[in-house]
Design a protein around this motif. Structure first.
Motif, PDB file in Angstrom:
ATOM      1  N   SER A  63      55.535  16.237  40.323  1.00  0.00           N
ATOM      2  CA  SER A  63      56.969  15.871  40.383  1.00  0.00           C
ATOM      3  C   SER A  63      57.395  15.055  41.368  1.00  0.00           C
ATOM      4  N   LEU A  64      58.325  14.189  41.100  1.00  0.00           N
ATOM      5  CA  LEU A  64      58.774  13.146  42.222  1.00  0.00           C
ATOM      6  C   LEU A  64      60.107  14.227  42.747  1.00  0.00           C
ATOM      7  N   TYR A  65      60.415  15.183  42.181  1.00  0.00           N
ATOM      8  CA  TYR A  65      61.291  16.099  42.962  1.00  0.00           C
ATOM      9  C   TYR A  65      60.834  17.088  44.011  1.00  0.00           C
ATOM     10  N   ALA A  66      59.403  17.110  43.883  1.00  0.00           N
ATOM     11  CA  ALA A  66      58.780  17.967  44.845  1.00  0.00           C
ATOM     12  C   ALA A  66      59.154  17.695  46.254  1.00  0.00           C
ATOM     13  N   PRO A  67      59.351  18.847  47.168  1.00  0.00           N
ATOM     14  CA  PRO A  67      59.737  18.480  48.572  1.00  0.00           C
ATOM     15  C   PRO A  67      58.890  17.541  49.392  1.00  0.00           C
ATOM     16  N   GLU A  68      59.425  16.654  50.254  1.00  0.00           N
ATOM     17  CA  GLU A  68      58.963  15.596  50.828  1.00  0.00           C
ATOM     18  C   GLU A  68      58.140  16.471  51.965  1.00  0.00           C
ATOM     19  N   GLU A  69      57.151  15.767  52.416  1.00  0.00           N
ATOM     20  CA  GLU A  69      56.208  16.057  53.704  1.00  0.00           C
ATOM     21  C   GLU A  69      55.554  17.530  53.347  1.00  0.00           C
ATOM     22  N   ASP A  70      55.907  18.379  52.339  1.00  0.00           N
ATOM     23  CA  ASP A  70      54.984  19.339  52.210  1.00  0.00           C
ATOM     24  C   ASP A  70      53.720  19.064  51.360  1.00  0.00           C
ATOM     25  N   MET A  71      52.289  19.725  51.724  1.00  0.00           N
ATOM     26  CA  MET A  71      51.247  19.436  51.005  1.00  0.00           C
ATOM     27  C   MET A  71      51.381  20.069  49.591  1.00  0.00           C
ATOM     28  N   HIS A  72      51.110  19.451  48.394  1.00  0.00           N
ATOM     29  CA  HIS A  72      50.999  19.869  47.109  1.00  0.00           C
ATOM     30  C   HIS A  72      49.699  19.783  46.672  1.00  0.00           C
ATOM     31  N   VAL A  73      49.214  20.833  45.963  1.00  0.00           N
ATOM     32  CA  VAL A  73      47.849  20.905  45.238  1.00  0.00           C
ATOM     33  C   VAL A  73      48.013  20.499  43.879  1.00  0.00           C
ATOM     34  N   VAL A  74      47.490  19.388  43.444  1.00  0.00           N
ATOM     35  CA  VAL A  74      47.490  18.650  42.133  1.00  0.00           C
ATOM     36  C   VAL A  74      46.274  19.075  41.243  1.00  0.00           C
ATOM     37  N   ASP A  75      46.277  19.857  40.346  1.00  0.00           N
ATOM     38  CA  ASP A  75      45.328  20.132  39.494  1.00  0.00           C
ATOM     39  C   ASP A  75      44.990  18.723  38.645  1.00  0.00           C
ATOM     40  N   LEU A  76      43.692  18.621  38.495  1.00  0.00           N
ATOM     41  CA  LEU A  76      43.050  17.463  37.609  1.00  0.00           C
ATOM     42  C   LEU A  76      42.653  17.854  36.394  1.00  0.00           C
ATOM     43  N   TYR A  77      42.692  17.272  34.940  1.00  0.00           N
ATOM     44  CA  TYR A  77      42.104  17.563  33.952  1.00  0.00           C
ATOM     45  C   TYR A  77      41.621  16.334  33.295  1.00  0.00           C
ATOM     46  N   ASP A  78      40.699  16.788  32.434  1.00  0.00           N
ATOM     47  CA  ASP A  78      40.007  15.595  31.899  1.00  0.00           C
ATOM     48  C   ASP A  78      40.816  15.206  30.509  1.00  0.00           C
ATOM     49  N   ASP A  79      40.227  14.267  29.808  1.00  0.00           N
ATOM     50  CA  ASP A  79      41.099  13.924  28.499  1.00  0.00           C
ATOM     51  C   ASP A  79      41.183  15.068  27.273  1.00  0.00           C
ATOM     52  N   SER A  80      40.514  16.018  27.434  1.00  0.00           N
ATOM     53  CA  SER A  80      40.576  17.122  26.403  1.00  0.00           C
ATOM     54  C   SER A  80      41.478  18.208  27.084  1.00  0.00           C
ATOM     55  N   GLY A  81      42.030  18.126  28.379  1.00  0.00           N
ATOM     56  CA  GLY A  81      42.628  19.094  28.943  1.00  0.00           C
ATOM     57  C   GLY A  81      41.925  20.199  29.947  1.00  0.00           C
ATOM     58  N   GLU A  82      40.547  19.917  29.943  1.00  0.00           N
ATOM     59  CA  GLU A  82      39.711  20.999  30.758  1.00  0.00           C
ATOM     60  C   GLU A  82      39.957  20.512  32.081  1.00  0.00           C
ATOM     61  N   PRO A  83      40.044  21.485  33.075  1.00  0.00           N
ATOM     62  CA  PRO A  83      40.231  21.230  34.535  1.00  0.00           C
ATOM     63  C   PRO A  83      39.014  20.665  35.014  1.00  0.00           C
ATOM     64  N   THR A  84      39.102  19.906  35.883  1.00  0.00           N
ATOM     65  CA  THR A  84      38.097  19.336  36.665  1.00  0.00           C
ATOM     66  C   THR A  84      37.883  19.252  38.204  1.00  0.00           C
ATOM     67  N   GLY A  85      39.063  19.727  38.593  1.00  0.00           N
ATOM     68  CA  GLY A  85      39.040  19.499  39.989  1.00  0.00           C
ATOM     69  C   GLY A  85      40.667  19.552  40.669  1.00  0.00           C
ATOM     70  N   ARG A  86      40.827  19.151  41.808  1.00  0.00           N
ATOM     71  CA  ARG A  86      42.204  19.273  42.388  1.00  0.00           C
ATOM     72  C   ARG A  86      42.311  18.348  43.656  1.00  0.00           C
ATOM     73  N   VAL A  87      43.379  17.673  43.838  1.00  0.00           N
ATOM     74  CA  VAL A  87      43.700  16.806  45.044  1.00  0.00           C
ATOM     75  C   VAL A  87      44.949  17.522  45.546  1.00  0.00           C
ATOM     76  N   CYS A  88      45.121  17.119  46.820  1.00  0.00           N
ATOM     77  CA  CYS A  88      46.145  17.347  47.541  1.00  0.00           C
ATOM     78  C   CYS A  88      47.053  16.383  48.067  1.00  0.00           C
ATOM     79  N   VAL A  89      48.329  16.363  47.969  1.00  0.00           N
ATOM     80  CA  VAL A  89      49.138  15.196  48.060  1.00  0.00           C
ATOM     81  C   VAL A  89      50.454  15.725  48.880  1.00  0.00           C
ATOM     82  N   SER A  90      50.783  14.551  49.890  1.00  0.00           N
ATOM     83  CA  SER A  90      51.896  15.027  50.832  1.00  0.00           C
ATOM     84  C   SER A  90      52.790  13.623  50.668  1.00  0.00           C
ATOM     85  N   PHE A  91      54.172  13.826  50.581  1.00  0.00           N
ATOM     86  CA  PHE A  91      54.881  12.711  50.457  1.00  0.00           C
ATOM     87  C   PHE A  91      55.569  12.437  51.959  1.00  0.00           C
ATOM     88  N   LYS A  92      55.489  11.213  52.366  1.00  0.00           N
ATOM     89  CA  LYS A  92      56.181  10.906  53.536  1.00  0.00           C
ATOM     90  C   LYS A  92      57.392   9.996  53.221  1.00  0.00           C
TER      91      LYS A  92
END
Length: 100
Positions: A63-92
């Motif tokens: 979400s673009l409304y997530a708090p800025e400068e916090d680290m967020h874990v984003v789960d990744l999914y394939d096209d069938s909706g199965e989980p494939t991993g995760r990445v961490c994203v922070s906004f500055k």
């Protein structure tokens, strides 16, 4: 990297992390223009191949409304909706940084 109002392929991408199964991007995506009606950042991860088509590894959303400068874990999914991993994203302020 794109937004929920755009259709892939997205115009922004990080650098490629070569020869690793545990990539760490720690990249900034400067000057990214957020469409006025966008509500989410969309991340797509690919395994880059030299000879054949890149392999799609997963897609996640933050979400673009997530708090800025916090680290967020984003789960990744394939096209069938199965989980494939995760990445961490922070906004500055003024940029978005993608890291794992």
């Amino acid at each position: 990297v794109g937004f929920d109002t755009q259709v892939p392929p997205f115009p922004n991408r990080s650098r490629t992390c070569n020869n690793t199964t545990e990539p760490e991007w720690d990249d900034e995506v400067p000057d990214i223009v957020i469409p006025p009606s966008a509500t989410s950042l969309i991340l797509e991860v690919y395994d880059e191949d030299w000879v054949k088509k890149d392999d799609f590894m997963g897609r996640g959303q933050l979400s673009l409304y997530a708090p800025e400068e916090d680290m967020h874990v984003v789960d990744l999914y394939d096209d069938s909706g199965e989980p494939t991993g995760r990445v961490c994203v922070s906004f500055k302020k003024g940029t978005k940084t993608v890291a794992t």
